[in-house]
Design a protein around this motif. Structure first.
Motif, PDB file in Angstrom:
ATOM      1  N   LEU A 390     -29.949  59.132  -0.010  1.00 17.30           N
ATOM      2  CA  LEU A 390     -29.396  57.926  -0.260  1.00 17.30           C
ATOM      3  C   LEU A 390     -28.833  57.556  -1.673  1.00 17.30           C
ATOM      4  CD1 LEU A 390     -31.529  55.871   2.286  1.00 17.30           C
ATOM      5  CD2 LEU A 390     -29.125  56.644   2.679  1.00 17.30           C
ATOM      6  N   TYR A 391     -29.726  57.477  -2.568  1.00 16.93           N
ATOM      7  CA  TYR A 391     -29.263  57.170  -4.168  1.00 16.93           C
ATOM      8  C   TYR A 391     -28.228  58.158  -4.562  1.00 16.93           C
ATOM      9  CZ  TYR A 391     -29.799  56.463  -8.721  1.00 16.93           C
ATOM     10  OH  TYR A 391     -29.535  56.291  -9.969  1.00 16.93           O
ATOM     11  N   ASN A 399     -27.439  47.826   0.323  1.00 18.41           N
ATOM     12  CA  ASN A 399     -27.269  48.311   1.568  1.00 18.41           C
ATOM     13  C   ASN A 399     -28.347  48.891   2.234  1.00 18.41           C
ATOM     14  OD1 ASN A 399     -25.064  47.043   1.972  1.00 18.41           O
ATOM     15  ND2 ASN A 399     -23.830  48.899   1.656  1.00 18.41           N
ATOM     16  N   TRP A 400     -29.460  49.590   1.288  1.00 18.62           N
ATOM     17  CA  TRP A 400     -30.799  50.200   1.926  1.00 18.62           C
ATOM     18  C   TRP A 400     -31.965  49.770   1.087  1.00 18.62           C
ATOM     19  CZ3 TRP A 400     -33.925  53.646  -0.756  1.00 18.62           C
ATOM     20  CH2 TRP A 400     -33.402  54.077  -2.053  1.00 18.62           C
ATOM     21  N   ILE A 401     -32.058  49.630  -0.067  1.00 17.40           N
ATOM     22  CA  ILE A 401     -33.171  49.000  -0.702  1.00 17.40           C
ATOM     23  C   ILE A 401     -33.588  47.340  -0.178  1.00 17.40           C
ATOM     24  CG2 ILE A 401     -34.396  48.375  -2.991  1.00 17.40           C
ATOM     25  CD1 ILE A 401     -32.742  50.640  -4.227  1.00 17.40           C
ATOM     26  N   LYS A 402     -32.477  46.612  -0.130  1.00 17.03           N
ATOM     27  CA  LYS A 402     -32.716  45.302   0.286  1.00 17.03           C
ATOM     28  C   LYS A 402     -33.252  45.310   1.403  1.00 17.03           C
ATOM     29  CE  LYS A 402     -29.311  42.377   1.525  1.00 17.03           C
ATOM     30  NZ  LYS A 402     -28.507  41.479   1.283  1.00 17.03           N
ATOM     31  N   PRO A 403     -32.873  45.827   2.545  1.00 18.57           N
ATOM     32  CA  PRO A 403     -33.437  45.777   3.939  1.00 18.57           C
ATOM     33  C   PRO A 403     -34.581  46.436   3.969  1.00 18.57           C
ATOM     34  CG  PRO A 403     -31.283  47.296   4.028  1.00 18.57           C
ATOM     35  CD  PRO A 403     -31.423  46.670   2.584  1.00 18.57           C
ATOM     36  N   ASP A 448     -15.845  62.567   4.290  1.00 19.77           N
ATOM     37  CA  ASP A 448     -16.826  61.592   3.632  1.00 19.77           C
ATOM     38  C   ASP A 448     -18.047  62.442   2.812  1.00 19.77           C
ATOM     39  OD1 ASP A 448     -18.809  59.832   2.700  1.00 19.77           O
ATOM     40  OD2 ASP A 448     -18.426  58.204   4.134  1.00 19.77           O
ATOM     41  N   ARG A 449     -18.172  62.475   1.782  1.00 20.09           N
ATOM     42  CA  ARG A 449     -19.217  63.404   0.977  1.00 20.09           C
ATOM     43  C   ARG A 449     -20.521  62.782   1.342  1.00 20.09           C
ATOM     44  NH1 ARG A 449     -14.728  63.160  -2.128  1.00 20.09           N
ATOM     45  NH2 ARG A 449     -14.435  64.798  -3.469  1.00 20.09           N
ATOM     46  N   TYR A 450     -21.020  61.863   1.959  1.00 16.24           N
ATOM     47  CA  TYR A 450     -22.107  61.589   2.670  1.00 16.24           C
ATOM     48  C   TYR A 450     -22.559  62.528   3.382  1.00 16.24           C
ATOM     49  CZ  TYR A 450     -25.576  59.499   5.610  1.00 16.24           C
ATOM     50  OH  TYR A 450     -26.465  59.360   6.475  1.00 16.24           O
ATOM     51  N   TRP A 451     -21.612  63.112   4.245  1.00 15.80           N
ATOM     52  CA  TRP A 451     -22.108  64.006   5.358  1.00 15.80           C
ATOM     53  C   TRP A 451     -22.909  65.332   4.932  1.00 15.80           C
ATOM     54  CZ3 TRP A 451     -23.135  61.391   9.360  1.00 15.80           C
ATOM     55  CH2 TRP A 451     -21.913  60.444   9.405  1.00 15.80           C
ATOM     56  N   PHE A 452     -22.381  65.768   3.674  1.00 14.80           N
ATOM     57  CA  PHE A 452     -22.964  66.862   3.204  1.00 14.80           C
ATOM     58  C   PHE A 452     -24.409  66.596   2.411  1.00 14.80           C
ATOM     59  CE2 PHE A 452     -18.347  67.597   2.228  1.00 14.80           C
ATOM     60  CZ  PHE A 452     -18.271  69.021   2.714  1.00 14.80           C
ATOM     61  N   TRP A 453     -24.413  65.453   1.905  1.00  9.89           N
ATOM     62  CA  TRP A 453     -26.140  65.081   1.323  1.00  9.89           C
ATOM     63  C   TRP A 453     -26.828  64.955   2.641  1.00  9.89           C
ATOM     64  CZ3 TRP A 453     -22.460  61.930  -1.764  1.00  9.89           C
ATOM     65  CH2 TRP A 453     -22.416  62.606  -3.244  1.00  9.89           C
TER      66      TRP A 453
END
Length: 585
Positions: A390-391, A399-403, A448-453
């Motif tokens: 995620l980082y 969007n992720w650390i807060k929740p 979206d590059r997210y899908w590779f990670w």
């Protein structure tokens, strides 16, 4: 490192002198700003006592036969103007003014001569209108608008300002004077995205005004603000189990609202760190680090970002992108906090949760390892890897650390498995709710590059299934996420020395992987056999840049001739199916 407050009195004691470089703007304070400061000082001493420091901000300087004032000239100039008036009521201000030698204006002879004559009480035809208005405003405050009942009160006020008007002091390396880029870097570090050091230092002062337990609150601030190391430190003779127990004890104390216990357990650390006494606030004179290794070198977020996030949570503001672009002081003005001690306690609580349950960085430069304090075994490593994913995917921390911190604050967690489930739930249900259609996951449609990670994470997590060879599993097990942003076409776009593929096949998901920009430049449009040789080298040194790329290499049987359109299509189906399965738990 000198930890004393820098007051007019201390500046006199240390015989400091300052010059304002030519490129600094002229004194620009309006009457309302001068009056605001004077009244604020008066209220401060009335409410907090005569020995209470009043912090006016930062002096950033470069040593040069005294100090060149890089930032803070407005504040030091108004202090000088105050001294011109206040010396009538407290003679020690004469020592600060030093006959006009305390503050010099480089290449501004008129301003220097004007101040020198005003300090000595001589008549002058040289007038600096802004400074003249400032002196007139200060004189009127002392004689009329300040509502002093006697000269004794005026004398007390003048002496309190001399002893307690306080500056932070930052000394920059001398070579900054001839390196404007270094100065720019410094000011970027001071005020990045509107939430720099100046902002949170000023907020610290504002929050403490009128508080009765300033020492306790300052201990909390000092513990929380240093993001370069954990609040609770591991001693050399301490076991891992003992260290984790200390964190659990501190977090449970926060849940029980026994915040004193947490502060007291770290009291020795605070008091002994520099052998200094902790006062209401202890600004420090320090040297700025040219390498700009700020507090986020260890933590995933900076202290101003943590402060904004806790402010957001505490005031229930539901902040998103626009909120986190706001200046911290504007947020404070718009959303006042009624219970300051409780806010400090929650700031401490959230910092402990961040330390314990969120990964931190280890390593130097661009080579980072991400480490989690909480948990043990396989699940702990899975949490480390998922948070790393995620980082590096540049998922905004709010969007992720807060929740996840809110959930930890409200519920607590008993295992790494549960924490991992929470992370995946936030990602799947809030951040990336739906997998894109395969036809939309192409290079020409801006995948979206997210899908590779994400795919790399699940290839790592399910490595026994997707890398059945034990040697390959060992290589994959050591995979570290990197903030790679370049998309690699294994079959190159320019097809010289390669078989001809269609544009659709070349840009399809199966032929793509995420690698670093430098590695992508190295690969360029090299033939597949050259690219395979580099992948093999990365595998042998356990330094893979992409698990998908490694899987492509293996799906081609480690043979450049094996990377055919059929191999690409088979690989593409397996990888897309894995992404679909990742949403099913």
């Amino acid at each position: 490192m000198n930890k004393h407050r820098y007051t007019p009195e201390r500046i006199v004691d240390e015989r400091l002198t300052f010059s304002i470089p030519l490129y600094q703007r002229l004194f620009a304070w309006e009457d309302s700003q001068v009056e605001g400061l004077l009244f604020d000082l008066k209220r401060h001493f009335e409410n907090n006592g005569e020995e209470s420091p009043y912090y006016i901000g930062m002096l950033s300087c470069i040593a040069n036969n005294g100090y060149d004032l890089i930032d803070g000239q407005q504040r030091l100039t108004v202090t000088t103007l105050m001294g011109i008036v206040l010396k009538k009521y407290a003679e020690e201000w004469d020592d600060f003014l030093n006959g006009g030698e305390r503050l010099n204006f480089t290449a501004r002879s008129h301003d220097k001569e004007y101040l020198r004559r005003k300090i000595k009480g001589d008549k002058t035809e040289i007038i600096n209108e802004k400074m003249e208005n400032g002196i007139r405003c200060i004189s009127n405050f002392m004689e009329h608008s300040g509502n002093f009942s006697s000269d004794d009160e005026r004398e007390s006020y003048a002496r309190n300002v001399y002893k307690n008007l306080s500056f932070f002091f930052s000394e920059l390396p001398p070579y900054y004077a001839s390196h404007p880029s270094s100065l720019n870097k410094y000011f970027e570090a001071m005020n990045i995205t509107g939430k720099g050091l100046e902002q949170h230092e000023i907020l610290k002062v504002e929050l403490l005004k009128g508080q009765n337990n300033q020492e306790h609150l300052t201990r909390i601030w000092n513990l929380v603000a240093d993001m370069s190391r954990p609040i609770i430190r591991k001693s050399q003779d301490e076991t891992e189990e003992e260290y984790l127990k200390k964190y659990e004890t501190a977090i449970n104390s926060c849940r029980d609202k026994d915040f004193d216990a947490v502060v007291d357990s770290n009291k020795k650390q605070l008091d002994n760190e520099d052998n200094t006494e902790i006062g209401a606030i202890e600004p420090e004179r320090h040297t700025f680090n040219h390498d700009n290794n700020d507090d986020s070198d260890r933590a995933l977020i900076s202290f101003p970002e943590l402060l904004m996030m806790v402010y957001d949570i505490y005031c229930d503001l539901n902040g998103s992108y626009s909120f986190y672009r706001e200046e911290l002081l504007n947020v404070y003005k718009e959303h006042k906090i009624d219970d300051i001690p409780d806010f400090y306690h929650q700031l401490l609580f959230y910092r402990l949760l961040l330390d314990y349950y969120i990964i931190h960085k280890e390593g130097e430069g661009t080579v980072n390892k991400y480490t989690l304090t909480f948990g043990e075994g396989t699940a702990r490593k899975q949490v480390e890897q998922y948070q790393s994913m995620l980082y590096v995917a540049q998922t905004p921390f709010y969007n992720w650390i807060k929740p996840i911190l809110i959930k930890l604050h409200n519920e607590g967690v008993d295992s790494s498995e549960t924490l991992l489930k929470w992370l995946k739930d936030i990602d799947d249900n809030e951040l990336h709710k739906k997998l894109k259609a395969l036809d939309d996951m192409t290079y020409d449609k801006g995948i979206d590059r997210y899908w590779f990670w994400r795919l790399d994470y699940y290839l790592w997590e399910r490595r026994e299934e997707y890398f059945p060879d034990k040697a390959d599993q060992e290589i994959v097990s050591t995979y570290t996420f990197h903030a790679n942003r370049s998309i690699e076409h294994l079959h190159p776009q320019h097809q010289t020395n390669n078989t001809e593929w269609s544009e659709a096949d070349i840009h399809s998901f199966g032929n793509l992987a995420m690698i670093s920009q430098s590695f992508n430049s190295e690969q360029s449009d090299d033939p597949v056999q050259v690219k395979f040789a580099r992948i093999a080298e990365q595998a042998s040194t356990h330094s893979l840049q992409s698990l998908k790329l490694f899987r492509m290499y293996l799906d081609a049987k480690k043979n450049p001739e094996g990377w055919t359109q059929k191999a690409k299509n088979d690989h593409q189906k397996k990888m897309y199916d894995l992404l679909k399965q990742s949403y099913i738990r």
